[in-house]
Enzyme design. Sequence first.
Site, PDB file in Angstrom:
ATOM      1  N   HIS A 261       0.835  -1.207   0.000  1.00  0.00           N
ATOM      2  CA  HIS A 261       0.000   0.000   0.000  1.00  0.00           C
ATOM      3  C   HIS A 261       0.867   1.253   0.000  1.00  0.00           C
ATOM      4  O   HIS A 261       2.054   1.205   0.293  1.00  0.00           O
ATOM      5  CB  HIS A 261      -0.929   0.020   1.218  1.00  0.00           C
ATOM      6  CG  HIS A 261      -2.115  -0.888   1.072  1.00  0.00           C
ATOM      7  ND1 HIS A 261      -2.052  -2.237   1.320  1.00  0.00           N
ATOM      8  CD2 HIS A 261      -3.394  -0.633   0.697  1.00  0.00           C
ATOM      9  CE1 HIS A 261      -3.249  -2.775   1.102  1.00  0.00           C
ATOM     10  NE2 HIS A 261      -4.080  -1.825   0.724  1.00  0.00           N
TER      11      HIS A 261
ATOM     12  N   LYS B  52      -1.051   4.917   4.535  1.00  0.00           N
ATOM     13  CA  LYS B  52      -2.002   3.984   5.153  1.00  0.00           C
ATOM     14  C   LYS B  52      -1.644   3.795   6.621  1.00  0.00           C
ATOM     15  O   LYS B  52      -0.499   3.521   6.953  1.00  0.00           O
ATOM     16  CB  LYS B  52      -1.979   2.642   4.419  1.00  0.00           C
ATOM     17  CG  LYS B  52      -3.012   1.668   4.948  1.00  0.00           C
ATOM     18  CD  LYS B  52      -3.148   0.461   4.053  1.00  0.00           C
ATOM     19  CE  LYS B  52      -4.116  -0.566   4.610  1.00  0.00           C
ATOM     20  NZ  LYS B  52      -5.471  -0.039   4.804  1.00  0.00           N
TER      21      LYS B  52
HETATM   22  N1  LIG Z   1     -12.520  -0.815   1.912  1.00  0.00           N
HETATM   23  C1  LIG Z   1     -11.879  -0.375   0.849  1.00  0.00           C
HETATM   24  O1  LIG Z   1     -12.088  -0.833  -0.281  1.00  0.00           O
HETATM   25  C2  LIG Z   1     -10.892   0.744   1.035  1.00  0.00           C
HETATM   26  C3  LIG Z   1     -10.234   1.304  -0.062  1.00  0.00           C
HETATM   27  C4  LIG Z   1      -9.347   2.367   0.162  1.00  0.00           C
HETATM   28  C5  LIG Z   1      -9.138   2.835   1.446  1.00  0.00           C
HETATM   29  N2  LIG Z   1      -9.787   2.233   2.494  1.00  0.00           N
HETATM   30  C6  LIG Z   1      -9.662   2.734   3.871  1.00  0.00           C
HETATM   31  O2  LIG Z   1     -10.430   3.925   3.972  1.00  0.00           O
HETATM   32  C7  LIG Z   1      -9.895   4.760   5.012  1.00  0.00           C
HETATM   33  C8  LIG Z   1      -9.679   6.182   4.486  1.00  0.00           C
HETATM   34  O3  LIG Z   1      -8.658   6.164   3.506  1.00  0.00           O
HETATM   35  P1  LIG Z   1      -8.194   7.515   2.790  1.00  0.00           P
HETATM   36  O4  LIG Z   1      -7.017   7.125   1.965  1.00  0.00           O
HETATM   37  O5  LIG Z   1      -9.357   8.185   2.145  1.00  0.00           O
HETATM   38  O6  LIG Z   1      -7.704   8.364   4.060  1.00  0.00           O
HETATM   39  P2  LIG Z   1      -7.532   9.956   4.164  1.00  0.00           P
HETATM   40  O7  LIG Z   1      -6.582  10.180   5.289  1.00  0.00           O
HETATM   41  O8  LIG Z   1      -7.225  10.549   2.822  1.00  0.00           O
HETATM   42  O9  LIG Z   1      -8.988  10.468   4.578  1.00  0.00           O
HETATM   43  C9  LIG Z   1      -9.564  10.304   5.855  1.00  0.00           C
HETATM   44  C10 LIG Z   1     -10.433  11.520   6.134  1.00  0.00           C
HETATM   45  O10 LIG Z   1     -11.190  11.290   7.320  1.00  0.00           O
HETATM   46  C11 LIG Z   1     -11.281  12.532   8.008  1.00  0.00           C
HETATM   47  N3  LIG Z   1     -11.671  12.290   9.402  1.00  0.00           N
HETATM   48  C12 LIG Z   1     -10.876  12.044  10.473  1.00  0.00           C
HETATM   49  N4  LIG Z   1     -11.622  11.887  11.584  1.00  0.00           N
HETATM   50  C13 LIG Z   1     -12.928  12.026  11.202  1.00  0.00           C
HETATM   51  C14 LIG Z   1     -14.165  11.954  11.892  1.00  0.00           C
HETATM   52  N5  LIG Z   1     -14.223  11.700  13.218  1.00  0.00           N
HETATM   53  N6  LIG Z   1     -15.316  12.143  11.198  1.00  0.00           N
HETATM   54  C15 LIG Z   1     -15.287  12.402   9.869  1.00  0.00           C
HETATM   55  N7  LIG Z   1     -14.133  12.471   9.155  1.00  0.00           N
HETATM   56  C16 LIG Z   1     -12.969  12.269   9.820  1.00  0.00           C
HETATM   57  C17 LIG Z   1      -9.902  13.151   7.835  1.00  0.00           C
HETATM   58  O11 LIG Z   1      -9.910  14.550   8.087  1.00  0.00           O
HETATM   59  C18 LIG Z   1      -9.617  12.816   6.369  1.00  0.00           C
HETATM   60  O12 LIG Z   1     -10.071  13.844   5.490  1.00  0.00           O
HETATM   61  C19 LIG Z   1      -8.608   4.056   5.484  1.00  0.00           C
HETATM   62  O13 LIG Z   1      -8.906   3.280   6.627  1.00  0.00           O
HETATM   63  C20 LIG Z   1      -8.276   3.120   4.315  1.00  0.00           C
HETATM   64  O14 LIG Z   1      -7.536   1.996   4.729  1.00  0.00           O
HETATM   65  C21 LIG Z   1     -10.636   1.218   2.303  1.00  0.00           C
END
Ligand SMILES: NC(=O)c1ccc[n+]([C@@H]2O[C@H](COP(=O)([O-])OP(=O)(O)OC[C@H]3O[C@@H](n4cnc5c(N)ncnc54)[C@H](O)[C@@H]3O)[C@@H](O)[C@H]2O)c1
Length: 217
Positions: free
Chosen positions: A130, A134
């Site tokens: 990744h 992450k």
């Molecule tokens: N399931 C899947 O297919 C899949 C795919 C990609 C990423 N993910 C997961 O999704 C998650 C997010 O990934 P990302 O790359 O977008 O991360 P990112 O860091 O770009 O985005 C996370 C966002 O959440 C916000 N945030 C933090 N606390 C919060 C709260 N209490 N309420 C609302 N928003 C809040 C942050 O400010 C940030 O903008 C990670 O856990 C990643 O592993 C899952």
Amino acid sequence: MIRVAVAGAAGRMGQMVCAAVDGADDLTLTGRADPVLDTAVADVLADADVLVDFTRPDTALDNARAALAAGVHVVIGTSGFDMDGLREAARPSQAKAFFGPNFAIGAVLMMKFAAEASRIMERAEIVELHHPSKLDAPSGTAARTAELMAGDVPIHSVRLPGIVADQEVVLGDVGQTLTISHRTIDRTSFMPGVLLAIRRVADLPESPTVGLEHLLD
Ligand SMILES: NC(=O)c1ccc[n+]([C@@H]2O[C@H](COP(=O)([O-])OP(=O)(O)OC[C@H]3O[C@@H](n4cnc5c(N)ncnc54)[C@H](O)[C@@H]3O)[C@@H](O)[C@H]2O)c1
């Protein structure tokens, strides 16, 4: 029209989910929650039928709890949060919860084929790769793959620039190996799965349901 609010709306995944929901004829985007946008999850629940959460391992469960307590269905993509806590929160709620360890169709098929192969071949190991931002390791996809496979399957985590989300399952037996490999080129790969989960979450027979494979048939 299904009314959808997104938690983590300013993040890499959240921004894409907002755009995908906006572009769907049967869905309407009613809220964008994110500290960066100065909007809390509590502020968007009243106008939503479904909350989609792509936030952080330490916030996803609280967001899901708030949604379920407010009668709002929740679709979680965040990995590395406490699943037992979600089961507990889902039990008394009329609203349904769905957790997708991976919303890409190719990754779901990789898990299915790896599970099948592991019942026949002698041993297997998983390498998940990744991007360096992450927060959790091993990835939710790798943990879920290992859970579905037979035997004890070690997981190796690689964090490097240039990668979105890749995984290889390597199986070994006498004189041969089999590698099942999935590569994510960009985050649009997750959107059809996320939209499917939003459309189906209200009708889930079991809550929480884990895995996109349950929605595909
Ligand atoms: N399931 C899947 O297919 C899949 C795919 C990609 C990423 N993910 C997961 O999704 C998650 C997010 O990934 P990302 O790359 O977008 O991360 P990112 O860091 O770009 O985005 C996370 C966002 O959440 C916000 N945030 C933090 N606390 C919060 C709260 N209490 N309420 C609302 N928003 C809040 C942050 O400010 C940030 O903008 C990670 O856990 C990643 O592993 C899952």
